[in-house]
Scaffold this motif. Structure first.
Motif, PDB file in Angstrom:
ATOM      1  N   GLY A  97      10.082  -6.785  -3.942  1.00 60.18           N
ATOM      2  CA  GLY A  97       9.813  -8.194  -4.231  1.00 60.18           C
ATOM      3  C   GLY A  97       9.992  -9.081  -3.017  1.00 60.18           C
ATOM      4  O   GLY A  97       9.182  -9.985  -2.772  1.00 60.18           O
ATOM      5  N   ARG A  98      11.035  -8.834  -2.244  1.00 60.97           N
ATOM      6  CA  ARG A  98      11.284  -9.649  -1.052  1.00 60.97           C
ATOM      7  C   ARG A  98      10.214  -9.430   0.012  1.00 60.97           C
ATOM      8  O   ARG A  98       9.818 -10.363   0.704  1.00 60.97           O
ATOM      9  CB  ARG A  98      12.652  -9.327  -0.463  1.00 60.97           C
ATOM     10  N   ALA A  99       9.776  -8.202   0.159  1.00 59.58           N
ATOM     11  CA  ALA A  99       8.816  -7.881   1.219  1.00 59.58           C
ATOM     12  C   ALA A  99       7.377  -8.213   0.845  1.00 59.58           C
ATOM     13  O   ALA A  99       6.603  -8.665   1.693  1.00 59.58           O
ATOM     14  CB  ALA A  99       8.926  -6.405   1.591  1.00 59.58           C
ATOM     15  N   PHE A 100       7.007  -7.974  -0.416  1.00 55.55           N
ATOM     16  CA  PHE A 100       5.605  -8.061  -0.806  1.00 55.55           C
ATOM     17  C   PHE A 100       5.338  -9.010  -1.976  1.00 55.55           C
ATOM     18  O   PHE A 100       4.187  -9.161  -2.381  1.00 55.55           O
ATOM     19  CB  PHE A 100       5.080  -6.669  -1.176  1.00 55.55           C
ATOM     20  N   GLY A 101       6.390  -9.591  -2.543  1.00 51.65           N
ATOM     21  CA  GLY A 101       6.239 -10.460  -3.701  1.00 51.65           C
ATOM     22  C   GLY A 101       6.482  -9.710  -4.996  1.00 51.65           C
ATOM     23  O   GLY A 101       6.219  -8.501  -5.076  1.00 51.65           O
ATOM     24  N   PRO A 102       6.995 -10.408  -6.016  1.00 49.08           N
ATOM     25  CA  PRO A 102       7.354  -9.748  -7.283  1.00 49.08           C
ATOM     26  C   PRO A 102       6.176  -9.109  -7.999  1.00 49.08           C
ATOM     27  O   PRO A 102       6.338  -8.128  -8.725  1.00 49.08           O
ATOM     28  CB  PRO A 102       7.987 -10.860  -8.114  1.00 49.08           C
ATOM     29  N   GLU A 103       4.976  -9.634  -7.786  1.00 47.59           N
ATOM     30  CA  GLU A 103       3.811  -9.054  -8.449  1.00 47.59           C
ATOM     31  C   GLU A 103       3.541  -7.626  -7.954  1.00 47.59           C
ATOM     32  O   GLU A 103       2.985  -6.816  -8.689  1.00 47.59           O
ATOM     33  CB  GLU A 103       2.575  -9.937  -8.257  1.00 47.59           C
ATOM     34  N   THR A 104       3.956  -7.320  -6.748  1.00 47.13           N
ATOM     35  CA  THR A 104       3.756  -5.970  -6.206  1.00 47.13           C
ATOM     36  C   THR A 104       4.578  -4.950  -6.987  1.00 47.13           C
ATOM     37  O   THR A 104       4.136  -3.817  -7.190  1.00 47.13           O
ATOM     38  CB  THR A 104       4.097  -5.934  -4.707  1.00 47.13           C
ATOM     39  N   TRP A 105       5.762  -5.347  -7.425  1.00 44.62           N
ATOM     40  CA  TRP A 105       6.575  -4.446  -8.243  1.00 44.62           C
ATOM     41  C   TRP A 105       5.816  -4.091  -9.526  1.00 44.62           C
ATOM     42  O   TRP A 105       5.764  -2.933  -9.929  1.00 44.62           O
ATOM     43  CB  TRP A 105       7.928  -5.076  -8.571  1.00 44.62           C
ATOM     44  N   ASP A 106       5.198  -5.090 -10.140  1.00 44.68           N
ATOM     45  CA  ASP A 106       4.418  -4.848 -11.354  1.00 44.68           C
ATOM     46  C   ASP A 106       3.247  -3.898 -11.082  1.00 44.68           C
ATOM     47  O   ASP A 106       2.941  -3.028 -11.902  1.00 44.68           O
ATOM     48  CB  ASP A 106       3.893  -6.165 -11.933  1.00 44.68           C
ATOM     49  N   VAL A 107       2.610  -4.049  -9.940  1.00 45.93           N
ATOM     50  CA  VAL A 107       1.508  -3.155  -9.554  1.00 45.93           C
ATOM     51  C   VAL A 107       2.022  -1.723  -9.421  1.00 45.93           C
ATOM     52  O   VAL A 107       1.378  -0.771  -9.900  1.00 45.93           O
ATOM     53  CB  VAL A 107       0.842  -3.634  -8.239  1.00 45.93           C
ATOM     54  N   LEU A 108       3.191  -1.548  -8.783  1.00 41.31           N
ATOM     55  CA  LEU A 108       3.769  -0.207  -8.625  1.00 41.31           C
ATOM     56  C   LEU A 108       4.157   0.391  -9.973  1.00 41.31           C
ATOM     57  O   LEU A 108       3.954   1.598 -10.204  1.00 41.31           O
ATOM     58  CB  LEU A 108       4.984  -0.241  -7.696  1.00 41.31           C
ATOM     59  N   ILE A 109       4.689  -0.432 -10.864  1.00 39.79           N
ATOM     60  CA  ILE A 109       5.057   0.043 -12.210  1.00 39.79           C
ATOM     61  C   ILE A 109       3.804   0.540 -12.930  1.00 39.79           C
ATOM     62  O   ILE A 109       3.789   1.639 -13.492  1.00 39.79           O
ATOM     63  CB  ILE A 109       5.761  -1.076 -13.019  1.00 39.79           C
ATOM     64  N   ASP A 110       2.750  -0.254 -12.902  1.00 45.18           N
ATOM     65  CA  ASP A 110       1.498   0.133 -13.569  1.00 45.18           C
ATOM     66  C   ASP A 110       0.921   1.407 -12.961  1.00 45.18           C
ATOM     67  O   ASP A 110       0.508   2.316 -13.682  1.00 45.18           O
ATOM     68  CB  ASP A 110       0.461  -0.993 -13.485  1.00 45.18           C
ATOM     69  N   ALA A 111       0.904   1.484 -11.637  1.00 42.55           N
ATOM     70  CA  ALA A 111       0.315   2.640 -10.957  1.00 42.55           C
ATOM     71  C   ALA A 111       1.126   3.917 -11.171  1.00 42.55           C
ATOM     72  O   ALA A 111       0.561   5.009 -11.232  1.00 42.55           O
ATOM     73  CB  ALA A 111       0.179   2.355  -9.461  1.00 42.55           C
ATOM     74  N   SER A 112       2.432   3.770 -11.314  1.00 42.94           N
ATOM     75  CA  SER A 112       3.300   4.947 -11.452  1.00 42.94           C
ATOM     76  C   SER A 112       3.398   5.451 -12.889  1.00 42.94           C
ATOM     77  O   SER A 112       3.753   6.602 -13.122  1.00 42.94           O
ATOM     78  CB  SER A 112       4.706   4.631 -10.931  1.00 42.94           C
ATOM     79  N   GLY A 113       3.132   4.560 -13.851  1.00 40.44           N
ATOM     80  CA  GLY A 113       3.225   4.948 -15.252  1.00 40.44           C
ATOM     81  C   GLY A 113       4.642   5.016 -15.797  1.00 40.44           C
ATOM     82  O   GLY A 113       4.867   5.531 -16.888  1.00 40.44           O
TER      83      GLY A 113
END
Length: 187
Positions: free
Chosen positions: A14-30
């Motif tokens: 979240g600090r490096a790429f923004g909190p939305e990136t965490w959501d993208v990783l969650i979706d991509a990882s399943g």
């Protein structure tokens, strides 16, 4: 793996790429993406998140784990400042990981399967660190060491001497710490 590790990863991302990136990783990882610091989660979930980050960033597993370790140290320092109290430099901090940090982690998070580090100083003065963990995340350990070095403003030369990923029975690192006085004089 303890949820606090997932929480650190989420905060670093979240600090490096923004909190939305965490959501993208969650979706991509399943994975579920709901992690409480006291919870226990399968190691496969951290591996799935790492794999998602690998794909998103075109990095290999070791690069992602190393980045995570480096970027988790400032978060750890904010969340657990007591872990950093009493360490005069990066080397002292790293040398205390088994007896101070991991001991506290086990108190705060019963059942935590922390890696173990066997450390000694060789004839040259280098800190030799053996990494003992079934998780094979030596790159994460490297990232934590490099993050601690940056946090304390003390450069470290990190050399991976042996590695389980290369068929060795354990990973071993040699750490050459730059003296604080020499660093200060050069500034």
């Amino acid at each position: 793996m303890k949820g606090v590790v997932f929480n650190l990863l989420e905060e670093a991302v979240g600090r490096a790429f923004g909190p939305e990136t965490w959501d993208v990783l969650i979706d991509a990882s399943g994975v579920s993406g709901v992690y409480t610091s006291l919870g226990n989660y399968p190691d496969e979930e951290i591996e799935a998140l790492v794999a998602a980050a690998m794909a998103a960033l075109s990095l290999d597993r070791d690069q992602v784990l190393r980045w995570f370790g480096q970027n988790a140290i400032p978060v750890l320092a904010e969340l657990y400042p007591a872990f950093f109290t009493g360490s005069e430099d990066g080397r002292t901090f790293v040398e205390g990981v088994n007896h101070i940090i991991h001991a506290e982690v086990r108190k705060l998070y019963p059942g935590a399967a922390c890696p173990h580090f066997h450390m000694h100083t060789d004839a040259s003065g280098d800190l030799i660190m053996d990494y003992l963990s079934a998780r094979n995340m030596c790159a994460l350990a490297q990232g934590f060491v490099e993050g601690a070095a940056a946090w304390f403003g003390q450069p470290v030369d990190f050399r991976h001497l042996r590695c389980t990923q290369q068929g060795d029975p354990q990973c071993s690192f040699a750490l050459t710490w730059s003296p604080m006085a020499a660093r200060d004089e050069a500034a």
